[in-house]
Design a protein around this motif. Structure first.
Motif, PDB file in Angstrom:
ATOM      1  N   UNK A 165       0.840  -1.204   0.000  1.00  0.00           N
ATOM      2  CA  UNK A 165       0.000   0.000   0.000  1.00  0.00           C
ATOM      3  C   UNK A 165       0.875   1.255   0.000  1.00  0.00           C
ATOM      4  N   UNK A 166       1.895   1.292   0.851  1.00  0.00           N
ATOM      5  CA  UNK A 166       2.806   2.441   0.894  1.00  0.00           C
ATOM      6  C   UNK A 166       3.541   2.612  -0.434  1.00  0.00           C
ATOM      7  N   UNK A 167       3.897   1.508  -1.053  1.00  0.00           N
ATOM      8  CA  UNK A 167       4.670   1.529  -2.295  1.00  0.00           C
ATOM      9  C   UNK A 167       3.895   2.161  -3.453  1.00  0.00           C
ATOM     10  N   UNK A 168       2.599   1.869  -3.553  1.00  0.00           N
ATOM     11  CA  UNK A 168       1.852   2.259  -4.755  1.00  0.00           C
ATOM     12  C   UNK A 168       0.771   3.317  -4.537  1.00  0.00           C
ATOM     13  N   UNK A 169       0.518   3.711  -3.290  1.00  0.00           N
ATOM     14  CA  UNK A 169      -0.574   4.655  -3.036  1.00  0.00           C
ATOM     15  C   UNK A 169      -0.085   5.791  -2.144  1.00  0.00           C
ATOM     16  N   UNK A 170      -0.246   7.037  -2.579  1.00  0.00           N
ATOM     17  CA  UNK A 170       0.205   8.159  -1.744  1.00  0.00           C
ATOM     18  C   UNK A 170      -0.668   8.303  -0.493  1.00  0.00           C
ATOM     19  N   UNK A 171      -0.133   8.942   0.567  1.00  0.00           N
ATOM     20  CA  UNK A 171      -0.945   9.180   1.767  1.00  0.00           C
ATOM     21  C   UNK A 171      -2.255   9.877   1.397  1.00  0.00           C
ATOM     22  N   UNK A 172      -3.340   9.379   1.936  1.00  0.00           N
ATOM     23  CA  UNK A 172      -4.659   9.925   1.631  1.00  0.00           C
ATOM     24  C   UNK A 172      -5.233   9.413   0.318  1.00  0.00           C
ATOM     25  N   UNK A 173      -4.463   8.589  -0.425  1.00  0.00           N
ATOM     26  CA  UNK A 173      -4.904   8.071  -1.711  1.00  0.00           C
ATOM     27  C   UNK A 173      -5.953   6.975  -1.557  1.00  0.00           C
ATOM     28  N   UNK A 174      -6.352   6.409  -2.669  1.00  0.00           N
ATOM     29  CA  UNK A 174      -7.402   5.395  -2.703  1.00  0.00           C
ATOM     30  C   UNK A 174      -6.842   4.048  -3.148  1.00  0.00           C
ATOM     31  N   UNK A 175      -7.105   3.017  -2.355  1.00  0.00           N
ATOM     32  CA  UNK A 175      -6.746   1.637  -2.677  1.00  0.00           C
ATOM     33  C   UNK A 175      -8.016   0.925  -3.125  1.00  0.00           C
ATOM     34  N   UNK A 176      -7.979   0.286  -4.286  1.00  0.00           N
ATOM     35  CA  UNK A 176      -9.105  -0.498  -4.783  1.00  0.00           C
ATOM     36  C   UNK A 176      -8.694  -1.958  -4.800  1.00  0.00           C
ATOM     37  N   UNK A 177      -9.446  -2.800  -4.091  1.00  0.00           N
ATOM     38  CA  UNK A 177      -9.188  -4.240  -4.086  1.00  0.00           C
ATOM     39  C   UNK A 177     -10.434  -4.941  -4.607  1.00  0.00           C
ATOM     40  N   UNK A 178     -10.444  -5.333  -5.893  1.00  0.00           N
ATOM     41  CA  UNK A 178     -11.642  -5.945  -6.478  1.00  0.00           C
ATOM     42  C   UNK A 178     -11.865  -7.398  -6.043  1.00  0.00           C
ATOM     43  N   UNK A 179     -10.915  -7.963  -5.336  1.00  0.00           N
ATOM     44  CA  UNK A 179     -11.045  -9.323  -4.813  1.00  0.00           C
ATOM     45  C   UNK A 179     -10.616  -9.285  -3.348  1.00  0.00           C
ATOM     46  N   UNK A 180     -11.414  -8.642  -2.505  1.00  0.00           N
ATOM     47  CA  UNK A 180     -11.004  -8.283  -1.147  1.00  0.00           C
ATOM     48  C   UNK A 180     -10.833  -9.466  -0.207  1.00  0.00           C
ATOM     49  N   UNK A 181     -11.476 -10.576  -0.475  1.00  0.00           N
ATOM     50  CA  UNK A 181     -11.327 -11.737   0.396  1.00  0.00           C
ATOM     51  C   UNK A 181     -11.627 -11.380   1.828  1.00  0.00           C
ATOM     52  N   UNK A 182     -10.702 -11.679   2.736  1.00  0.00           N
ATOM     53  CA  UNK A 182     -10.941 -11.414   4.152  1.00  0.00           C
ATOM     54  C   UNK A 182     -10.426 -10.039   4.581  1.00  0.00           C
TER      55      UNK A 182
END
Length: 90
Positions: free
Chosen positions: A25-42
């Motif tokens: 998450x830190x590697x690819x998303x800036x602070x305050x950014x949005x993470x999208x997980x289309x296969x969220x599992x648990x």
């Protein structure tokens, strides 16, 4: 049973290590950014987003896994380590 804060019994077959997902998450998303997980599992990625001060959207087909993910995310949101508000809104 419950383990460390945010961890619960989890029967999902591909649970990711939370430390690894936090790094991703830190590697690819800036602070305050949005993470999208289309296969969220648990919810490992969503939990990582909460802990890394990112917004997140998780999509999961299984109601059982959605329930597990919601419990895990809410547990982390209520922890001392969380730096973000309620993902599920009020």
């Amino acid at each position: 049973g419950a383990g460390r804060q945010g961890q619960r019994a989890n029967a999902h077959p591909t649970v990711k290590p939370l430390d690894l997902m936090r790094w991703c998450v830190r590697l690819v998303t800036p602070p305050g950014g949005l993470v999208l997980d289309p296969f969220a599992g648990s919810g490992s990625t969503i939990c990582a987003a909460v802990l890394e001060n990112r917004n997140a959207i998780g999509i999961e087909l299984s109601e059982d896994y959605c329930r597990i993910a919601r419990q895990r995310v809410e547990s982390w949101e209520n922890s001392d380590q969380a730096r973000q508000g309620d993902l599920f809104g009020a």
